[in-house]
Design a protein around this motif. Structure first.
Motif, PDB file in Angstrom:
ATOM      1  N   SER A 150       0.842  -1.180   0.000  1.00 38.89           N
ATOM      2  CA  SER A 150       0.000   0.000   0.000  1.00 38.89           C
ATOM      3  C   SER A 150       0.884   1.239   0.000  1.00 38.89           C
ATOM      4  O   SER A 150       2.095   1.149   0.141  1.00 38.89           O
ATOM      5  N   PHE A 156      -1.791   7.304   2.617  1.00 41.70           N
ATOM      6  CA  PHE A 156      -2.797   8.217   2.098  1.00 41.70           C
ATOM      7  C   PHE A 156      -2.399   9.636   2.495  1.00 41.70           C
ATOM      8  O   PHE A 156      -2.193   9.942   3.671  1.00 41.70           O
ATOM      9  N   ARG A 187      -3.585   3.368   1.298  1.00 40.88           N
ATOM     10  CA  ARG A 187      -4.376   3.036   0.110  1.00 40.88           C
ATOM     11  C   ARG A 187      -3.673   1.894  -0.609  1.00 40.88           C
ATOM     12  O   ARG A 187      -2.449   1.924  -0.764  1.00 40.88           O
ATOM     13  N   ARG A 234     -13.448   1.329  -3.787  1.00 40.70           N
ATOM     14  CA  ARG A 234     -12.551   2.226  -3.050  1.00 40.70           C
ATOM     15  C   ARG A 234     -11.115   1.689  -3.041  1.00 40.70           C
ATOM     16  O   ARG A 234     -10.343   1.956  -2.144  1.00 40.70           O
ATOM     17  N   GLY A 235     -10.787   0.938  -4.066  1.00 41.20           N
ATOM     18  CA  GLY A 235      -9.424   0.436  -4.201  1.00 41.20           C
ATOM     19  C   GLY A 235      -9.259  -0.956  -3.639  1.00 41.20           C
ATOM     20  O   GLY A 235     -10.110  -1.465  -2.898  1.00 41.20           O
ATOM     21  N   CYS A 285      -2.480  -4.890  -0.683  1.00 41.77           N
ATOM     22  CA  CYS A 285      -3.038  -4.493  -1.978  1.00 41.77           C
ATOM     23  C   CYS A 285      -4.324  -5.267  -2.299  1.00 41.77           C
ATOM     24  O   CYS A 285      -5.025  -4.950  -3.251  1.00 41.77           O
TER      25      CYS A 285
END
Lengths: 834, 113
Positions: free
Chosen positions: A112, A115, A243, A259-260, A281
């Motif tokens: 990730s 964010f 994220r 949302r990913g 991920c």
């Protein structure tokens, strides 16, 4: 055989990607898979969970997760190369270096990214994220030139980052959007206790606060908030969540969540059956897990599947525990009580800074989860009980804590590595593991987040093999940890320290330790205020107690150099006060037989003659012994006496975990016996050779060569660093030799470790250590003279409070060889020790 | 029934002279007494003689606690004594004398034998 090998390509060499490789290798002795790992970061996998320790002492090598020999002929690791594209029809990946790698199975372990909220100015110089070793290097570099920092994000990672900034010496603030810290893990009550605790440590927390923009302000940055207020700071670290790195999957046309996150099924397979995704991920069961344990589970599932198994990934345990400089925070199981009809049992002690909540089923028979703030000692044991019938009531569990003796062998001790209590017990009993390090190496328990280490210790203690690190019944930590707490928190009285970090009123073990720590941190005279009550009798009377209750007095004789006038003055004092005199091994003169009420008068005479305290009574620098050196000696190659005097005057009065002795020899004949000292210096043709870690005493040890051919300035810098690092990190009553042995146990070769820290400056501590020693040398005052100038302190030097000058009638002397000797009065009590 | 206190109380010093969690020695008749001030201002008095070393030094020991018991550790070899009962907590069966002590009008007073 190689023609039948299938090709596994792993994208990403983070903790989870590396775990997959090891899991496949473990299950694939026939080497059916040939593995290629492509990592974007410039280094092999490292322990990201322990990242903060990189700023507080751990080295890159210590954080490394790739075992020797992990990559061999059938597997290879490429670092510093990101994958830029996947050709699903041809089953090829392409890298930034233009490398094209074919695969039969492809695993995405891309992790990730932090964010960063889309606020203007978030990309300015001085704004950072907290994810990789490179990030931390950049943060450390910036921190060296600023005095304050702000972390945007008050969650688990945000507090970790704040802790790191604090450790870098910055005045640190946390800005959180939610109304409490760690909103994902703790409830409002726990968040409040947490806020108080971290604020007591010097962090400031702004809750309910939205950052609107960041702008350059002077040499620093200004954060502007939605409520119109602003905050100036030297640097900003974003730690507001993560994220998933799903861009590669997106561009390859794989299904990703709204949302990913790369959508995977229970086998961790993506929408392309030849491609898998694991770790942060992956979007598994509609969730992205930002914890390593579920990632490891996914790696195990994929490894199993690749070798024909049918393992499945189920909903993962998101229990977490964070320790921030003594503040424990943990949440486990159903921490927010979302189970229908769940009951919450809360214990809150706002004064003591403890908040504990257990979530149980409506009949209180089964533990569902909980939140612990301020005291998370029960975390590891409680977590193992989730979902099991409770033996005690929840109230008992909260107040008395769970008992670990009845921890079932199948109870999970380490959730990161999925190790059971039975496996740990087997390691202790069958494999002979005698300490935490051995249990870790054998079972891998405690090697990821470390939260189960206390439980490992308990299991070791129950097996009768682990020594308790606690200083005494009043402090549960060792000296080094206590030193750090005092240094970082700025607490400067014993009452505050024991109230916040200990219990009871102390004892003859912890009080002198705290006294020594306070003295090392430069807190005024050792008899000032509350410090007086902490001192052992020697430090309290600035003299050494002898068997009959009298004291000995040793004036400092720097380098052992003494003028005729000085010698005569000492002789006159000995004669006039009737003291027994003897030459010490440290080239000084010991005057024995002084009664308490005589001490000030003796000092007065000595101070008037130009002497000062020799600190023979303290756990402190004693002497720097020397030979006459090149000034007089026909063999000498350097002026050892001048150097010894300079060193003794620099380090005099330095309080330490134990006494410190030093010696300087002017040539290799070593007449000063420097190698039997903690710090030994021997002249060479080109300068000075520095030896460290020697001592005489019960277990003699020669000092070992640490650095060669040093100039005076280089030598002083190294000795500064060595002594100050010793003062900060050694255990109570641990001489330098034992300290270096302990470092060897912890870091491999202790001397090599010291070389990395003190010469190569691997931890970035050297400047701070030298500055601390400069402060010590600059603030030195003679402890005897200070008492002579202080009527209140002088008043303590009396035989009897109601007869200040009456000598203690029990002290009697007889004469032997022309001097006094104590008379041991009457029959003595026989003490039988079992 | 009223019991008259017929013991002799000896004033040894002002209470303010005592440092919290530290001791002083006093002469009460021919006896050496170690007087301690606790953290909360309470006052204790024990015999000053350390029975292990035969030196009169207990007043110079470190005051602290063991569990809930206030203690002093001998400065000679660190055996710990209860300030309340005089018992040695490290060697059962060994104890030092306990003296009655009180604070009146700011004076510390020790009861004679």
């Amino acid at each position: 055989m190689s023609t039948q090998q299938r090709r596994l390509v792993v994208v990403g060499n983070g903790m989870v990607g590396q775990r997959l490789v090891e899991a496949v290798r473990q299950r694939d002795p026939q080497r059916r898979w040939r593995i290629t790992v492509l990592g974007e970061e410039p280094r092999p996998a490292y322990d990201r969970v322990a990242l903060t320790s990189y700023l507080t002492g751990a080295t890159e090598a210590e954080l490394g997760l790739v075992p020797d020999g992990c990559y061999d002929g059938d597997s290879s690791l490429v670092v510093g190369e990101a994958v830029t594209g996947i050709d699903r029809s041809a089953r090829l990946v392409t890298t930034t270096a233009g490398r094209v790698v074919p695969y039969d199975a492809l695993v995405l372990a891309t992790g990730s990214k932090p964010f960063v909220p889309p606020v203007p100015g978030a990309d300015l110089d001085g704004c950072f994220v907290y994810r990789t070793i490179d990030d931390l290097d950049a943060i450390r570099e910036r921190a060296a030139s600023v005095t304050s920092g702000v972390v945007v994000g008050g969650g688990l990672l945000g507090l970790e980052a704040a802790n790191a900034l604090l450790a870098l010496g910055l005045s640190t603030g946390v800005v959180e959007f939610a109304p409490r810290l760690m909103p994902a893990q703790v409830d409002q009550g726990g968040g409040e206790v947490l806020r108080r605790k971290v604020e007591a440590l010097g962090l400031t927390a702004r809750l309910d606060t939205a950052t609107e923009r960041i702008a350059v302000a002077g040499s620093g940055l200004r954060l502007s908030f939605a409520d119109g207020s602003a905050l100036d700071t030297g640097m900003v670290v974003f730690s507001a969540g993560i994220r998933p790195r799903d861009e590669l999957a997106r561009s390859a046309g794989l299904a990703v969540g709204e949302r990913g996150g790369i959508v995977v099924d229970e086998a961790c397979r993506t929408s392309d059956p030849a491609i898998w995704a694991i770790g942060e991920c992956a979007l598994a069961g509609g969730r992205v897990y930002g914890l390593v344990a579920p990632g490891y589970d996914m790696a195990e599932v994929v490894a199993d599947r690749l070798l024909g198994g049918d393992a499945a990934f189920a909903e993962a345990d998101t229990s977490t525990k964070l320790k921030l400089l003594g503040v424990d925070v943990a949440s486990f199981g159903d921490a927010h009580a979302t189970t229908p009809d769940a009951l919450e049992v809360v214990y809150a002690d706002p004064v003591g800074g403890v908040y504990k909540k257990l979530v149980v089923t409506d009949d209180a028979s089964t533990l569902l989860g909980g939140v612990l703030v301020g005291d998370a000692s029960a975390y590891a044991a409680l977590r193992t009980m989730v979902g099991r019938p409770l033996a005690d009531t929840p109230e008992q569990l909260l107040l008395a804590g769970p008992s670990t003796s009845d921890l079932g062998d199948d109870a999970q001790v380490c959730s990161c590595q999925n190790v059971s209590a039975g496996a740990v017990r087997a390691a202790i009993h069958d494999e002979g593991c005698a300490d935490v390090a051995a249990v870790k190496a054998c079972t891998r328990a405690g090697t990821v987040c470390g939260s189960c280490v206390p439980l490992l210790k308990t299991l070791l203690t129950q097996s009768g093999v682990e020594a308790d690190p606690a200083l005494c019944e009043h402090f549960s930590m060792g000296r080094a940890e206590l030193f750090d707490i005092v240094r970082v928190t700025g607490l400067r009285t014993f009452s505050e320290i024991i109230a916040r970090h200990g219990s009871g009123r102390g004892c003859d073990i912890c009080k002198p330790v705290v006294a020594s720590i306070l003295a090392s941190l430069g807190s005024g005279h050792v008899l000032d205020g509350e410090q007086a009550a902490l001192q052992d009798t020697n430090d309290h009377f600035l003299a050494n107690i002898q068997r009959n209750g009298t004291y000995s007095v040793v004036p400092r004789v720097p380098g052992g150099e003494l003028t005729a006038e000085g010698l005569i003055a000492i002789g006159e004092v000995a004669r006039d006060f009737g003291l027994y005199s003897k030459i010490t091994g440290g080239q000084r003169i010991d005057l024995l037989g002084a009664r308490v009420e005589q001490l000030p008068a003796i000092w007065k005479r000595l101070v008037d003659a130009g002497f000062e305290s020799g600190h023979a009574y303290g756990k402190a620098l004693r002497t720097v012994k020397s030979c006459v050196g090149s000034t007089w000696c026909r063999y000498g190659v350097q002026d050892s006496t001048s150097l010894a005097i300079m060193l003794e005057l620099r380090y005099r009065g330095l309080r330490a975990p134990h006494k410190i002795k030093a010696g300087v020899s002017g040539c290799a004949r070593e007449c000063a016996e420097a190698r039997s000292k903690d710090v030994g210096i021997i002249a060479s043709e080109n300068g000075w050779n520095l030896y460290v870690g020697g001592n005489g005493g019960f277990r003699p040890r020669h000092a070992e060569l640490f650095a060669s051919d040093l100039s005076d300035a280089q030598l002083v810098a190294l000795v500064d660093r060595f002594l100050m690092f010793y003062v900060r990190t050694a255990d109570r009553l641990q001489r330098t030799a034992a300290w270096i042995e302990a470092l060897t146990e912890e870091h491999g070769d202790g001397l090599a470790y010291l070389h990395r820290v003190l010469v190569e400056d691997e931890l970035g501590l050297c400047a701070d250590l030298e500055a601390a020693m400069d402060r010590h040398a600059g603030s030195y005052t003679d402890e005897w003279a200070a008492v002579l100038d202080d009527e209140e302190k002088l008043g303590r030097f009396v035989s009897f409070v109601n007869a200040p000058d009456a000598p203690d009638p029990s002290i009697r002397f007889e004469t032997e060889r022309g001097q006094i000797r104590p008379v041991v009065a009457g029959p003595t009590l026989e003490v039988v020790r079992r | 029934m009223t019991v008259l206190d017929v013991r002799t109380w000896t004033v040894v010093c002002r209470f303010d002279l005592l440092l919290p969690e530290r001791g002083v020695a006093a002469l009460v008749g021919d006896s050496q007494v170690a007087i301690f001030r606790g953290f909360a201002g309470e006052v204790y008095a024990l015999g000053n003689r350390d029975p292990f070393s035969d030196a009169y030094v207990l007043s110079r020991g470190i005051v602290g606690s063991r569990g809930t018991v206030p203690t002093v550790a001998s400065p000679m070899h660190k055996q710990v004594f209860s300030l309340v009962t005089g018992e040695c907590l490290d060697e059962p069966g060994i104890a030092v004398p306990v003296y009655d002590v009180r604070v009146r009008d700011g004076d510390v007073e020790v009861a004679g034998p």
